[in-house]
Scaffold this motif. Structure first.
Motif: not given
Length: 444
Positions: A87-89, A110-114, A122-125, A206-208
């Protein structure tokens, strides 16, 4: 690098490994310790791995051994591990290139399972904003409490607030006190914000986000969100009642507390069990009947794409539905009028069986390395390391270096192994153009 980019999932373990090695090198510097001496390699590696994997387990006294520089490094490593190397990268990519290609979107997944590729930016923000807001609120509450009620100078109160807020939201578990948070077991202004931070961080982004967006219509939630939110609530209730009943009369934990303090301490510890890592009473003082409950809760862990570890809440309850459907002879596994894909069922079974195997191997290995250590306590320590929980019965500091290295491997695998495995299976799923004849072997 080109080969890695062809398979983005491979970058996840490499990213965490790079952060661990960098953190190990920084923690080995003489000016990272209170005595200004070079930290042994295994101690630095264990601490860096524990921080990056947001475990919080330690082999040296955190507040006594490390000086402010070392503690800042631990805080930074925990933040990196909690939010995620990938996510940071990707945030860096967004700031520099302002554009994401398909490969980078896969890397984020691979990290967020979105679910899907359409809304990565927008997810990252929202991930960054959620983490910043939660940690800021917790920091403000703790800072005021430390300054007003405990007469800490404002600078020290702020530092303690920031450190514990980062550890709480990221489910780290490091603390600036030799007894962790046991000294604040009856102070809800300290334990409750950290407990709520651990719960929010452990739900999974994602659930949150979906639960917050569709809070008026839970029936519209995705299966993963339903399993995570309602499953987490059920596990919190079970853990709270179990701890309360098992430890109610234990004078070494909460037995001497007034009943409101017993409720507070039991709830806070319950929130920290599933990878939060803090302890509000001595873990090695628990009643023997409490350990199996805590081991089970640690193994289940938190939500997918969260700062928590374990096999994940959705995986556990999906397996429960699979078993229930099989016992009833149902041809399909259904949850909330939705049929669960066979591929998801196989992934859940694979992840759970591999996790159980690793915990068993780790437990047997440590039992063979140690003497006069109970099997239950060893299983507790191994499960805590693999699930990146960090609660300890005091076994880790007493282990030989080989045993500590075994826990390092478990913490690393526990953080990146299930994540990488699940993502790799999902991304490598392919459709055959043919099927072999079916045969039903005897089972049992």
């Amino acid at each position: 690098m080109r080969r890695l980019l062809r398979h983005p999932v491979r970058l996840v373990p490499f990213g965490f490994l790079a952060a661990i090695l960098l953190g190990t090198g920084l923690l080995m510097l003489p000016w990272a310790t209170s005595q200004h001496q070079t930290t042994p390699f295994v101690t630095a590696l264990f601490t860096a791995t524990s921080a990056v994997s947001v475990t919080g387990m330690a082999v040296v006294g955190t507040p006594d051994y490390w000086n402010p520089f070392g503690l800042v490094m631990i805080t930074v490593l925990t933040q990196i591990g909690g939010i995620g190397i990938v996510t940071g990268a990707t945030v860096v990519i967004l700031l520099v290139a302002r554009q994401l290609g398909l490969r980078n979107r896969l890397l984020v997944q691979a990290e967020t399972q979105e679910f899907g590729f359409g809304d990565v930016r927008r997810l990252l923000r929202r991930i960054a904003a959620t983490a910043l807001i939660c940690e800021s609120v917790i920091t403000a509450i703790l800072t005021v409490r430390f300054h007003v009620s405990y007469d800490y100078p404002l600078g020290r109160a702020l530092w303690h607030g920031v450190f514990h807020a980062v550890q709480g939201f990221n489910n780290g578990g490091f603390a600036l006190y030799s007894d962790n948070l046991a000294g604040f077991a009856r102070d809800g202004w300290i334990t409750l914000p950290l407990a709520l931070g651990a719960i929010i961080g452990g739900l999974g982004f994602p659930a949150l986000f979906e639960a917050a967006r569709e809070w008026r219509q839970p029936s519209r939630w995705a299966i993963a969100t339903k399993l995570t939110v309602w499953g987490s609530a059920a596990l919190l209730l079970v853990g709270f009642l179990g701890l309360l009943l098992a430890e109610w009369a234990n004078p070494r934990t909460i037995g001497s507390f007034a009943w409101p303090d017993k409720l507070l301490a039991a709830f806070a510890q319950d929130a920290f069990i599933r990878t939060g890592g803090f302890n509000v009473f001595a873990i090695d003082a628990l009643d023997e009947a409490t350990y199996p409950l805590m081991i089970a809760l640690m193994f289940i862990g938190g939500g997918s794409a969260s700062t928590a570890g374990g096999i994940k809440v959705a995986t556990f309850f999906l397996l429960a539905f699979v078993i229930w459907a099989e016992l009833r002879g149902e041809p399909d596994v259904t949850i909330g009028r939705r049929r669960v894909a066979n591929a998801s069922q196989r992934q859940a079974v694979t992840l759970a069986l591999i996790s159980v195997t690793l915990v068993v191997i780790g437990t047997v290995t440590l039992i063979l390395m140690t003497e006069n250590t109970g099997a239950v306590q060893t299983l507790f320590e191994v499960t805590s390391a693999f699930t990146t929980t960090g609660l300890s019965v005091g076994l880790a500091p007493a282990l030989p270096e080989s045993g500590q290295l075994a826990l390092v491997v478990l913490m690393y695998i526990g953080r990146v192994g299930p994540l990488t495995l699940g993502s790799a299976i999902a991304l490598n799923t392919r459709r055959r153009l043919y099927r072999y004849p079916e045969e039903q072997p005897i089972v049992g």
